[in-house]
Motif scaffolding. Structure first.
Motif, PDB file in Angstrom:
ATOM      1  N   GLU A   1       0.853  -1.178   0.000  1.00 44.06           N
ATOM      2  CA  GLU A   1       0.000   0.000   0.000  1.00 44.06           C
ATOM      3  C   GLU A   1       0.891   1.230   0.000  1.00 44.06           C
ATOM      4  O   GLU A   1       2.003   1.198   0.525  1.00 44.06           O
ATOM      5  N   PRO A   2       0.426   2.320  -0.558  1.00 43.35           N
ATOM      6  CA  PRO A   2       1.232   3.545  -0.535  1.00 43.35           C
ATOM      7  C   PRO A   2       1.496   3.984   0.902  1.00 43.35           C
ATOM      8  O   PRO A   2       0.620   3.907   1.758  1.00 43.35           O
ATOM      9  N   ASN A   3       2.722   4.433   1.150  1.00 45.39           N
ATOM     10  CA  ASN A   3       3.080   4.919   2.470  1.00 45.39           C
ATOM     11  C   ASN A   3       2.460   6.288   2.701  1.00 45.39           C
ATOM     12  O   ASN A   3       2.432   7.131   1.808  1.00 45.39           O
ATOM     13  N   VAL A   4       2.013   6.494   3.912  1.00 51.31           N
ATOM     14  CA  VAL A   4       1.477   7.796   4.277  1.00 51.31           C
ATOM     15  C   VAL A   4       2.660   8.701   4.615  1.00 51.31           C
ATOM     16  O   VAL A   4       3.487   8.372   5.461  1.00 51.31           O
ATOM     17  N   THR A   5       2.743   9.828   3.946  1.00 51.91           N
ATOM     18  CA  THR A   5       3.855  10.742   4.151  1.00 51.91           C
ATOM     19  C   THR A   5       3.682  11.454   5.486  1.00 51.91           C
ATOM     20  O   THR A   5       2.620  11.998   5.773  1.00 51.91           O
ATOM     21  N   GLN A   6       4.739  11.444   6.280  1.00 47.50           N
ATOM     22  CA  GLN A   6       4.705  12.152   7.543  1.00 47.50           C
ATOM     23  C   GLN A   6       4.771  13.648   7.285  1.00 47.50           C
ATOM     24  O   GLN A   6       5.248  14.108   6.255  1.00 47.50           O
ATOM     25  N   VAL A   7       4.295  14.398   8.273  1.00 49.25           N
ATOM     26  CA  VAL A   7       4.303  15.840   8.136  1.00 49.25           C
ATOM     27  C   VAL A   7       5.735  16.354   8.082  1.00 49.25           C
ATOM     28  O   VAL A   7       6.057  17.252   7.315  1.00 49.25           O
ATOM     29  N   ASP A   8       6.630  15.784   8.888  1.00 54.12           N
ATOM     30  CA  ASP A   8       8.016  16.229   8.929  1.00 54.12           C
ATOM     31  C   ASP A   8       8.825  15.487   7.876  1.00 54.12           C
ATOM     32  O   ASP A   8       9.291  14.370   8.100  1.00 54.12           O
ATOM     33  N   ASN A   9       8.955  16.092   6.710  1.00 48.90           N
ATOM     34  CA  ASN A   9       9.811  15.524   5.685  1.00 48.90           C
ATOM     35  C   ASN A   9      10.454  16.652   4.895  1.00 48.90           C
ATOM     36  O   ASN A   9       9.975  17.779   4.884  1.00 48.90           O
ATOM     37  N   VAL A  10      11.542  16.315   4.270  1.00 49.48           N
ATOM     38  CA  VAL A  10      12.287  17.266   3.455  1.00 49.48           C
ATOM     39  C   VAL A  10      12.379  16.671   2.065  1.00 49.48           C
ATOM     40  O   VAL A  10      12.779  15.517   1.899  1.00 49.48           O
ATOM     41  N   GLN A  11      11.981  17.448   1.070  1.00 47.60           N
ATOM     42  CA  GLN A  11      12.053  16.998  -0.319  1.00 47.60           C
ATOM     43  C   GLN A  11      13.367  17.489  -0.912  1.00 47.60           C
ATOM     44  O   GLN A  11      13.597  18.690  -1.016  1.00 47.60           O
ATOM     45  N   LEU A  12      14.231  16.559  -1.288  1.00 45.78           N
ATOM     46  CA  LEU A  12      15.493  16.898  -1.924  1.00 45.78           C
ATOM     47  C   LEU A  12      15.490  16.284  -3.318  1.00 45.78           C
ATOM     48  O   LEU A  12      15.412  15.060  -3.468  1.00 45.78           O
ATOM     49  N   ALA A  13      15.545  17.140  -4.328  1.00 49.23           N
ATOM     50  CA  ALA A  13      15.505  16.665  -5.714  1.00 49.23           C
ATOM     51  C   ALA A  13      16.867  16.900  -6.364  1.00 49.23           C
ATOM     52  O   ALA A  13      17.561  17.868  -6.057  1.00 49.23           O
ATOM     53  N   ILE A  14      17.234  15.977  -7.251  1.00 51.34           N
ATOM     54  CA  ILE A  14      18.479  16.083  -8.008  1.00 51.34           C
ATOM     55  C   ILE A  14      18.120  15.896  -9.480  1.00 51.34           C
ATOM     56  O   ILE A  14      17.545  14.875  -9.852  1.00 51.34           O
ATOM     57  N   ASP A  15      18.448  16.900 -10.302  1.00 52.31           N
ATOM     58  CA  ASP A  15      18.131  16.768 -11.722  1.00 52.31           C
ATOM     59  C   ASP A  15      19.259  16.045 -12.458  1.00 52.31           C
ATOM     60  O   ASP A  15      20.256  15.639 -11.856  1.00 52.31           O
ATOM     61  N   ALA A  16      19.106  15.891 -13.754  1.00 49.42           N
ATOM     62  CA  ALA A  16      20.066  15.123 -14.550  1.00 49.42           C
ATOM     63  C   ALA A  16      21.452  15.758 -14.565  1.00 49.42           C
ATOM     64  O   ALA A  16      22.456  15.066 -14.733  1.00 49.42           O
ATOM     65  N   ASP A  17      21.525  17.074 -14.372  1.00 43.92           N
ATOM     66  CA  ASP A  17      22.814  17.766 -14.366  1.00 43.92           C
ATOM     67  C   ASP A  17      23.487  17.766 -12.999  1.00 43.92           C
ATOM     68  O   ASP A  17      24.586  18.288 -12.857  1.00 43.92           O
ATOM     69  N   GLY A  18      22.811  17.217 -11.984  1.00 44.45           N
ATOM     70  CA  GLY A  18      23.377  17.181 -10.644  1.00 44.45           C
ATOM     71  C   GLY A  18      23.008  18.390  -9.801  1.00 44.45           C
ATOM     72  O   GLY A  18      23.524  18.545  -8.693  1.00 44.45           O
ATOM     73  N   GLN A  19      22.119  19.243 -10.285  1.00 37.61           N
ATOM     74  CA  GLN A  19      21.676  20.420  -9.534  1.00 37.61           C
ATOM     75  C   GLN A  19      20.739  19.977  -8.413  1.00 37.61           C
ATOM     76  O   GLN A  19      19.892  19.114  -8.601  1.00 37.61           O
ATOM     77  N   LEU A  20      20.893  20.567  -7.233  1.00 36.67           N
ATOM     78  CA  LEU A  20      20.131  20.189  -6.048  1.00 36.67           C
ATOM     79  C   LEU A  20      18.985  21.166  -5.807  1.00 36.67           C
ATOM     80  O   LEU A  20      19.139  22.382  -6.007  1.00 36.67           O
ATOM     81  N   TYR A  21      17.842  20.635  -5.337  1.00 35.34           N
ATOM     82  CA  TYR A  21      16.672  21.456  -5.018  1.00 35.34           C
ATOM     83  C   TYR A  21      16.156  21.013  -3.650  1.00 35.34           C
ATOM     84  O   TYR A  21      15.781  19.863  -3.458  1.00 35.34           O
ATOM     85  N   TRP A  22      16.151  21.948  -2.692  1.00 33.12           N
ATOM     86  CA  TRP A  22      15.678  21.673  -1.328  1.00 33.12           C
ATOM     87  C   TRP A  22      14.265  22.225  -1.228  1.00 33.12           C
ATOM     88  O   TRP A  22      14.057  23.430  -1.246  1.00 33.12           O
ATOM     89  N   ASP A  23      13.283  21.346  -1.116  1.00 31.31           N
ATOM     90  CA  ASP A  23      11.861  21.728  -1.090  1.00 31.31           C
ATOM     91  C   ASP A  23      11.529  22.677  -2.244  1.00 31.31           C
ATOM     92  O   ASP A  23      10.824  23.669  -2.086  1.00 31.31           O
ATOM     93  N   GLY A  24      12.068  22.386  -3.430  1.00 36.34           N
ATOM     94  CA  GLY A  24      11.783  23.162  -4.627  1.00 36.34           C
ATOM     95  C   GLY A  24      12.695  24.356  -4.837  1.00 36.34           C
ATOM     96  O   GLY A  24      12.644  24.990  -5.887  1.00 36.34           O
ATOM     97  N   GLU A  25      13.549  24.685  -3.871  1.00 31.68           N
ATOM     98  CA  GLU A  25      14.452  25.825  -3.974  1.00 31.68           C
ATOM     99  C   GLU A  25      15.829  25.353  -4.431  1.00 31.68           C
ATOM    100  O   GLU A  25      16.402  24.430  -3.854  1.00 31.68           O
ATOM    101  N   LYS A  26      16.359  26.015  -5.438  1.00 33.09           N
ATOM    102  CA  LYS A  26      17.667  25.645  -5.977  1.00 33.09           C
ATOM    103  C   LYS A  26      18.757  26.026  -4.977  1.00 33.09           C
ATOM    104  O   LYS A  26      18.792  27.166  -4.501  1.00 33.09           O
ATOM    105  N   ILE A  27      19.640  25.044  -4.634  1.00 34.40           N
ATOM    106  CA  ILE A  27      20.708  25.299  -3.664  1.00 34.40           C
ATOM    107  C   ILE A  27      22.025  24.732  -4.189  1.00 34.40           C
ATOM    108  O   ILE A  27      22.046  23.937  -5.119  1.00 34.40           O
ATOM    109  N   ASP A  28      23.131  25.149  -3.549  1.00 36.35           N
ATOM    110  CA  ASP A  28      24.443  24.607  -3.908  1.00 36.35           C
ATOM    111  C   ASP A  28      24.894  23.621  -2.827  1.00 36.35           C
ATOM    112  O   ASP A  28      24.195  23.386  -1.839  1.00 36.35           O
TER     113      ASP A  28
END
Length: 142
Positions: free
Chosen positions: A55-82
């Motif tokens: 079953e799909p996991n229920v996402t907890q309220v306390d989480n941090v979304q960290l995304a990495i695109d194909a170029d290796g650029q990092l995004y912390w909760d949608g904000e571009k960071i180094d």
């Protein structure tokens, strides 16, 4: 079936009989070996595995979304960071109570080296709950 005789009657014809007794002896020995070892090869351990439904996991309220695109650029909760900002934010997130989950979203073409470095830095910072976020839609057949 004598190979030689003491009689004076010697014929020059070659012997036309095949001695199959040694062949039969070898085949019987191999048959006995296979009869003994065959049950040993098919022996399996019988265990009763637990039943689970996916079953799909229920996402907890306390989480941090960290995304990495194909170029290796990092995004912390949608904000571009180094990288330097990432390290600071990972240490800050590890100090929060309760500890947030780090949801890692990586592009399909992201290099494994970048993902491994980010996971290593998260572990060094003290974040122990790291999850990979995947797309539940089926992938197209090649």
């Amino acid at each position: 079936m004598a190979f030689g005789s003491f009689s004076g009657n010697r014929s020059a014809a070659p012997m036309a009989e095949i001695n199959v007794i040694p062949l039969v002896d070898i085949m019987l020995v191999l048959l006995v070996i296979f009869i003994i070892t065959a049950p040993l090869l098919t022996n399996a351990v019988k265990i009763d595995l637990p039943k689970a439904s996916s079953e799909p996991n229920v996402t907890q309220v306390d989480n941090v979304q960290l995304a990495i695109d194909a170029d290796g650029q990092l995004y912390w909760d949608g904000e571009k960071i180094d990288r330097a900002t990432l390290l600071v934010r990972l240490h800050d997130a590890a100090q929060r109570q309760p500890e947030p989950e780090l949801h890692l979203r990586a592009d399909h073409d992201t290099r494994y080296e970048v993902i491994a470095e980010v996971m290593s830095e998260a572990g060094k910072a003290g974040l122990t709950k790291i999850a990979f976020v995947t797309d539940p839609s089926p992938s197209p057949a090649p």
